[in-house]
Design a protein around this motif. Structure first.
Motif, PDB file in Angstrom:
ATOM      1  N   PHE A 162       2.869   3.774   5.669  1.00  0.00           N
ATOM      2  CA  PHE A 162       3.668   4.978   5.437  1.00  0.00           C
ATOM      3  C   PHE A 162       4.808   5.060   6.456  1.00  0.00           C
ATOM      4  O   PHE A 162       5.965   5.294   6.105  1.00  0.00           O
ATOM      5  CB  PHE A 162       2.767   6.208   5.533  1.00  0.00           C
ATOM      6  N   PHE A 163       4.491   4.830   7.726  1.00  0.00           N
ATOM      7  CA  PHE A 163       5.521   4.824   8.763  1.00  0.00           C
ATOM      8  C   PHE A 163       6.546   3.718   8.499  1.00  0.00           C
ATOM      9  O   PHE A 163       7.755   3.922   8.653  1.00  0.00           O
ATOM     10  CB  PHE A 163       4.897   4.618  10.146  1.00  0.00           C
ATOM     11  N   LEU A 164       6.051   2.547   8.102  1.00  0.00           N
ATOM     12  CA  LEU A 164       6.950   1.423   7.828  1.00  0.00           C
ATOM     13  C   LEU A 164       7.934   1.794   6.719  1.00  0.00           C
ATOM     14  O   LEU A 164       9.137   1.535   6.819  1.00  0.00           O
ATOM     15  CB  LEU A 164       6.126   0.198   7.417  1.00  0.00           C
ATOM     16  N   GLY A 165       7.414   2.428   5.675  1.00  0.00           N
ATOM     17  CA  GLY A 165       8.268   2.858   4.573  1.00  0.00           C
ATOM     18  C   GLY A 165       9.244   3.942   4.978  1.00  0.00           C
ATOM     19  O   GLY A 165      10.399   3.952   4.543  1.00  0.00           O
ATOM     20  N   CYS A 166       8.789   4.858   5.836  1.00  0.00           N
ATOM     21  CA  CYS A 166       9.663   5.942   6.308  1.00  0.00           C
ATOM     22  C   CYS A 166      10.896   5.401   7.025  1.00  0.00           C
ATOM     23  O   CYS A 166      11.959   6.019   6.993  1.00  0.00           O
ATOM     24  CB  CYS A 166       8.903   6.858   7.269  1.00  0.00           C
ATOM     25  N   LEU A 167      10.740   4.265   7.666  1.00  0.00           N
ATOM     26  CA  LEU A 167      11.832   3.693   8.451  1.00  0.00           C
ATOM     27  C   LEU A 167      12.660   2.671   7.678  1.00  0.00           C
ATOM     28  O   LEU A 167      13.706   2.231   8.160  1.00  0.00           O
ATOM     29  CB  LEU A 167      11.253   3.016   9.704  1.00  0.00           C
ATOM     30  N   PHE A 168      12.205   2.313   6.490  1.00  0.00           N
ATOM     31  CA  PHE A 168      12.839   1.219   5.756  1.00  0.00           C
ATOM     32  C   PHE A 168      14.261   1.491   5.255  1.00  0.00           C
ATOM     33  O   PHE A 168      15.143   0.626   5.402  1.00  0.00           O
ATOM     34  CB  PHE A 168      11.957   0.803   4.576  1.00  0.00           C
ATOM     35  N   PRO A 169      14.553   2.637   4.628  1.00  0.00           N
ATOM     36  CA  PRO A 169      15.854   2.795   3.958  1.00  0.00           C
ATOM     37  C   PRO A 169      17.083   2.527   4.817  1.00  0.00           C
ATOM     38  O   PRO A 169      18.091   2.018   4.321  1.00  0.00           O
ATOM     39  CB  PRO A 169      15.822   4.252   3.475  1.00  0.00           C
ATOM     40  N   ASP A 170      17.011   2.834   6.097  1.00  0.00           N
ATOM     41  CA  ASP A 170      18.190   2.653   6.948  1.00  0.00           C
ATOM     42  C   ASP A 170      18.368   1.221   7.434  1.00  0.00           C
ATOM     43  O   ASP A 170      19.231   0.945   8.273  1.00  0.00           O
ATOM     44  CB  ASP A 170      18.145   3.624   8.126  1.00  0.00           C
ATOM     45  N   ASP A 186       2.354   2.954  -3.619  1.00  0.00           N
ATOM     46  CA  ASP A 186       1.573   2.542  -2.458  1.00  0.00           C
ATOM     47  C   ASP A 186       2.128   3.273  -1.235  1.00  0.00           C
ATOM     48  O   ASP A 186       3.146   3.974  -1.313  1.00  0.00           O
ATOM     49  CB  ASP A 186       1.596   1.021  -2.277  1.00  0.00           C
ATOM     50  N   SER A 187       1.462   3.125  -0.110  1.00  0.00           N
ATOM     51  CA  SER A 187       1.836   3.897   1.079  1.00  0.00           C
ATOM     52  C   SER A 187       3.237   3.564   1.577  1.00  0.00           C
ATOM     53  O   SER A 187       3.960   4.440   2.056  1.00  0.00           O
ATOM     54  CB  SER A 187       0.817   3.664   2.200  1.00  0.00           C
ATOM     55  N   PHE A 188       3.632   2.297   1.479  1.00  0.00           N
ATOM     56  CA  PHE A 188       4.971   1.907   1.913  1.00  0.00           C
ATOM     57  C   PHE A 188       6.034   2.594   1.061  1.00  0.00           C
ATOM     58  O   PHE A 188       6.985   3.185   1.584  1.00  0.00           O
ATOM     59  CB  PHE A 188       5.138   0.388   1.827  1.00  0.00           C
ATOM     60  N   HIS A 189       5.876   2.528  -0.246  1.00  0.00           N
ATOM     61  CA  HIS A 189       6.880   3.122  -1.125  1.00  0.00           C
ATOM     62  C   HIS A 189       6.871   4.651  -1.050  1.00  0.00           C
ATOM     63  O   HIS A 189       7.919   5.285  -1.199  1.00  0.00           O
ATOM     64  CB  HIS A 189       6.683   2.638  -2.561  1.00  0.00           C
ATOM     65  N   PHE A 190       5.705   5.231  -0.792  1.00  0.00           N
ATOM     66  CA  PHE A 190       5.689   6.679  -0.611  1.00  0.00           C
ATOM     67  C   PHE A 190       6.413   7.057   0.681  1.00  0.00           C
ATOM     68  O   PHE A 190       7.134   8.060   0.747  1.00  0.00           O
ATOM     69  CB  PHE A 190       4.266   7.228  -0.600  1.00  0.00           C
ATOM     70  N   PHE A 196       5.883  -8.344   6.369  1.00  0.00           N
ATOM     71  CA  PHE A 196       7.006  -8.331   5.437  1.00  0.00           C
ATOM     72  C   PHE A 196       6.563  -7.742   4.102  1.00  0.00           C
ATOM     73  O   PHE A 196       5.522  -8.111   3.558  1.00  0.00           O
ATOM     74  CB  PHE A 196       7.528  -9.752   5.224  1.00  0.00           C
ATOM     75  N   ILE A 197       7.358  -6.818   3.578  1.00  0.00           N
ATOM     76  CA  ILE A 197       7.058  -6.177   2.304  1.00  0.00           C
ATOM     77  C   ILE A 197       8.116  -6.575   1.279  1.00  0.00           C
ATOM     78  O   ILE A 197       9.315  -6.406   1.516  1.00  0.00           O
ATOM     79  CB  ILE A 197       7.045  -4.630   2.438  1.00  0.00           C
ATOM     80  N   GLU A 198       7.663  -7.108   0.170  1.00  0.00           N
ATOM     81  CA  GLU A 198       8.583  -7.458  -0.912  1.00  0.00           C
ATOM     82  C   GLU A 198       9.055  -6.182  -1.602  1.00  0.00           C
ATOM     83  O   GLU A 198       8.257  -5.305  -1.926  1.00  0.00           O
ATOM     84  CB  GLU A 198       7.881  -8.352  -1.932  1.00  0.00           C
TER      85      GLU A 198
END
Length: 204
Positions: free
Chosen positions: A28-36, A64-68, A130-132
């Motif tokens: 979840f944290f990883l996803g929160c930081l991804f867009p930038d 999934d938690s990353f995309h959320f 790494f997340i595809e």
């Protein structure tokens, strides 16, 4: 929009009300930081990272938690602007400087201490899996972005660390000192500090 530290604090506020297991929380944290991540790779467009979800809400169904976490980032960007506009924040002097980046950086320094697991998060980001995604992000760019964030999170943002962080972003590298000077000016405005300090409490 918000900056990385703020997104972590917003995520913490969400997790206090909606706990996750350790693995999901990390993703979840990883996803929160991804867009930038687009900040360090000009080939990645804002449209790809910030217009990815058709509806911005807190519905995690089917994700999934990353995309959320990714969706949560975009939701918080939207809510933050709603809050600031409602408080007439942008009517205050210098708050629009450099696309609001000065204010975002100041907000980070004001609320950094709200999170107390930075060391744990830093260790995870330095070893981020790494997340595809459907976006063409290389493994190198993916790893570099989270390594940059891990370094930035090591201490409360100050003028030096903010300047270094901005200097690593191609679009901001030549104006990083100007942004920091603007941030310093905003930090002397009590009303600005009051509003930015409270965003985290209204975001969820």
């Amino acid at each position: 929009m918000a900056s990385p530290v703020s997104h972590i604090i917003y995520a913490k506020k969400y997790l206090e009300k909606h706990p996750m297991n350790k693995a999901d929380e990390e993703m979840f944290f990883l996803g929160c930081l991804f867009p930038d991540i687009r900040r360090i790779d000009p080939k990645i467009s804002r449209k790809e990272t910030h217009l990815f979800f058709p509806d911005l809400n807190l519905d995690a169904n089917g994700l999934d938690s990353f995309h959320f976490g990714w969706k949560f980032h975009l939701y918080c960007d939207m809510k933050r602007e709603e809050i600031l506009n409602r408080k007439n924040f942008y009517s205050l002097k210098n708050t629009k400087d450099f696309w609001g980046i000065s204010a975002k950086s100041l907000e980070e320094s004001l609320i950094y201490s709200e999170y107390n697991n930075w060391e744990k998060l830093i260790n995870f980001l330095n070893n981020a899996p790494f997340i595809e995604t459907s976006i063409n992000v290389s493994r190198e760019t993916f790893g570099l972005w989270y390594a940059i964030l891990a370094k930035y999170f090591e201490k409360k943002p100050d003028q030096k660390s903010v300047r270094i962080f901005l200097a690593k972003q191609p679009a901001l590298s030549e104006i990083n000192r100007d942004i920091v000077r603007s941030m310093d000016k905003l930090g002397k405005n009590g009303k600005v500090i009051e509003i930015l300090s409270r965003v985290k409490d209204e975001i969820i």
